[in-house]
Design a protein around this motif. Structure first.
Motif, mmCIF file in Angstrom:
data_model
loop_
_atom_site.group_PDB
_atom_site.id
_atom_site.type_symbol
_atom_site.label_atom_id
_atom_site.label_comp_id
_atom_site.label_asym_id
_atom_site.label_seq_id
_atom_site.Cartn_x
_atom_site.Cartn_y
_atom_site.Cartn_z
ATOM 1 N N VAL A 53 -27.563 65.688 -6.339
ATOM 2 C CA VAL A 53 -26.765 66.547 -5.258
ATOM 3 C C VAL A 53 -27.948 67.161 -4.420
ATOM 4 C CG1 VAL A 53 -25.652 68.879 -5.356
ATOM 5 C CG2 VAL A 53 -24.940 67.077 -6.840
ATOM 6 N N LYS A 54 -29.141 67.527 -5.101
ATOM 7 C CA LYS A 54 -30.145 68.349 -4.258
ATOM 8 C C LYS A 54 -30.627 67.423 -2.977
ATOM 9 C CE LYS A 54 -34.473 70.677 -4.854
ATOM 10 N NZ LYS A 54 -35.459 71.056 -5.732
ATOM 11 N N ALA A 56 -29.248 64.846 -1.609
ATOM 12 C CA ALA A 56 -28.093 64.399 -0.971
ATOM 13 C C ALA A 56 -27.806 65.669 0.015
ATOM 14 C CB ALA A 56 -26.849 64.146 -1.680
ATOM 15 N N HIS A 57 -27.879 66.851 -0.373
ATOM 16 C CA HIS A 57 -27.746 67.999 0.372
ATOM 17 C C HIS A 57 -28.619 67.892 1.567
ATOM 18 C CE1 HIS A 57 -26.645 72.198 1.739
ATOM 19 N NE2 HIS A 57 -27.947 72.293 1.579
ATOM 20 N N SER A 58 -30.071 67.905 1.132
ATOM 21 C CA SER A 58 -30.956 67.741 2.001
ATOM 22 C C SER A 58 -31.006 66.408 3.238
ATOM 23 C CB SER A 58 -32.353 67.443 1.404
ATOM 24 O OG SER A 58 -33.370 67.488 2.327
ATOM 25 N N ARG A 88 -27.952 64.918 4.240
ATOM 26 C CA ARG A 88 -26.875 65.386 5.093
ATOM 27 C C ARG A 88 -27.457 66.328 6.126
ATOM 28 N NH1 ARG A 88 -23.907 66.506 -0.040
ATOM 29 N NH2 ARG A 88 -23.027 64.474 -0.516
ATOM 30 N N ALA A 89 -28.335 67.189 5.977
ATOM 31 C CA ALA A 89 -28.894 68.031 6.690
ATOM 32 C C ALA A 89 -29.651 67.463 7.959
ATOM 33 C CB ALA A 89 -29.703 69.252 6.312
ATOM 34 N N SER A 92 -25.350 60.343 6.098
ATOM 35 C CA SER A 92 -23.980 60.496 5.431
ATOM 36 C C SER A 92 -24.586 60.055 3.795
ATOM 37 C CB SER A 92 -22.978 59.675 6.155
ATOM 38 O OG SER A 92 -23.352 58.230 6.195
ATOM 39 N N GLU A 115 -22.835 60.256 -0.508
ATOM 40 C CA GLU A 115 -22.166 61.076 -1.281
ATOM 41 C C GLU A 115 -22.733 60.756 -2.802
ATOM 42 O OE1 GLU A 115 -18.263 59.166 -2.479
ATOM 43 O OE2 GLU A 115 -18.487 58.245 -0.671
ATOM 44 N N GLU A 150 -39.115 62.472 1.780
ATOM 45 C CA GLU A 150 -37.668 62.081 2.214
ATOM 46 C C GLU A 150 -37.783 61.368 3.314
ATOM 47 O OE1 GLU A 150 -35.244 65.744 2.346
ATOM 48 O OE2 GLU A 150 -35.084 65.667 0.403
#
Length: 460
Positions: free
Chosen positions: A383-384, A386-388, A390-391, A395, A397, A451
């Protein structure tokens, strides 16, 4: 047992794939609207009953969806009207609003209401649904989108030229070639009824003529006879309806036929100018054809009219159309404001692109990355990340539950995910992840911390 649900005839549900394809078309059309200097507006899905009625002719008025007044809508209806069952007199009393039939009349209303806020010429585009109580058939729905571009406040024929070029730009961008733009002028039709001695029957003549492709020449002639047009007049006009060939040749025949009609010759001159201007910038995807039988039954057209036909290899009705309506805003009290516009038929364009296989494969794509769920601790790491991601425009999930890997991989495949990331106990301790390419099956171990390397890999 609960009754199986359904939807009204002439309407549709759209799957994610269908929505993405529709958005692709609308994005393309919108991009070219902007390139030609049009600005977006939106109007309500329903208008006042009086705003719409009487603007589309008898045929159009019949197809307008009326909205019943709220509450006890029959209480104010006089008993003699109710018992008389006269729908034409009764409807205005129980229905003060109606769903919009097209985007042009609401646009004219918008211009009249906002005239002091608008700089003329005003170029607007609009992409919204409209509703017609028509008989559903292939390519014809009761709820559908129109994508319109209109110019008001200019009588220049350069606007017609640009709108035809706009059609060509959009269809070229969509990869759709072999499109025919049928072109005519209502002034020519006015001239024809003058020459044949039926000047008082212009509307009857054009409404019947507009049905030529649907019902054939015999039934069109019969409808004209029923409306009071003489057999002699019909016979005099009949040769024109078989005209074909090069547009310049058709115009020469019309010029001769309409030699005694000032308004008819004006229409010929306007079409000649449009063809001359278009010759300076040859069209890529569209072919222009002067078609005398093109009438477009809507009463508000006053000059050039056009209709766009799909390539011959696809059995489909028109995929666009429009024309000049110099007097439309006067019905709302705003006089001397010329206008011209065209419409793209989103639903039919969709069907044509689908039939010809012209949708790019990249349109139907799921998330670029899906994280496999290996349990609570691993999913929180995912989740962490993925959040980064998306920013930064990627895309992705995270699968919500730690079910069998097989089920998760099947989900990723069905969603057309390009990559899958796996973070298990080993990867958590080493702060790495396993990245799998869903097309090739190739797997690679990458650092969770780096990343930019991950993003470069995902977007490669």
């Amino acid at each position: 047992m609960a009754q199986k649900p359904g939807i009204p005839k002439g309407t549709r549900d759209f799957s994610p794939e269908e929505v993405m394809k529709r958005q692709y078309i609308m994005s393309c059309i919108g991009r070219h609207f902007k390139a030609y200097g049009f600005s977006p507006i939106e109007t309500p899905s329903f208008e006042n009953y009086d705003t719409l009625m009487g603007k589309y002719g008898e045929e159009g008025d019949r197809l307008i969806f009326k909205i019943l007044n709220s509450g006890d809508f029959l209480s104010k209806v006089p008993e003699h009207l109710f018992n008389g069952k006269d729908a034409k007199s009764l409807t205005p009393l129980i229905s003060e609003k109606a769903l919009r039939y097209d985007l042009t009349v609401p646009f004219a209303r918008y211009v009249a209401m906002h005239q002091n806020e608008i700089d003329f010429p005003f170029k607007r585009y609009q992409m919204q649904p409209v509703w017609r109580a028509d008989r559903p058939q292939k390519g014809r729905f009761r709820e559908f989108y129109q994508c319109d571009a209109d110019v008001v406040g200019s009588n220049s024929l350069l606007q017609e030229v640009e709108l035809i070029q706009l059609y060509d730009s959009v269809f070229s961008d969509l990869g759709l070639s072999g499109v025919t733009i049928h072109l005519n002028n209502r002034k020519i039709l006015s001239g024809i009824v003058q020459v044949i001695g039926a000047a008082d029957h212009l509307i009857d003549f054009t409404v019947a003529l507009d049905k030529l492709d649907k019902i054939g020449p015999e039934k069109v002639a019969q409808e004209m006879l029923d409306k009071g047009i003489s057999q002699a007049a019909i016979d005099l006009a009949a040769p024109l309806f078989k005209l074909s060939g090069a547009s310049a040749d058709v115009l020469e025949v019309l010029k001769s036929f309409l030699s005694n009609s000032e308004i008819g010759l004006e229409g010929v001159s306007e079409l000649a100018f449009i063809l001359k201007a278009l010759a300076l910038t040859p069209l890529k995807s569209c072919h222009i054809q002067i078609t005398v039988t093109l009438a477009r039954g809507l009463n508000y057209y006053t000059g050039a009219i056009l209709e766009v036909a799909a390539p011959k290899e696809v059995s489909m009705g028109s995929i666009g159309g429009g024309g000049r309506y110099d007097d439309l805003t006067s019905i709302f009290g705003l006089k001397d404001i010329g206008g011209v516009g065209v419409s793209f038929g989103l639903d039919r364009i969709y069907l044509v692109l689908e039939a010809l296989g012209l949708f790019p494969e990249a349109i139907v794509s799921g998330p670029r990355l899906m994280f496999v769920n290996f349990g609570e601790a691993a999913s929180l790491v995912a989740v962490k990340i993925a959040h980064s991601l998306r920013a930064q425009g990627v895309s992705c999930e995270v699968y919500p539950t730690a079910v069998k890997i097989q089920k998760q991989m099947k989900y990723a495949h069905q969603k057309s995910a390009a990559y899958v990331a796996m973070i298990g106990d080993t990867e958590m301790s080493s702060e790495t992840l396993i990245l799998k390419n869903m097309d090739t099956g190739e797997q690679q171990i990458l650092s969770q911390r780096d990343e930019q390397v991950l993003i470069a890999k995902l977007l490669s």
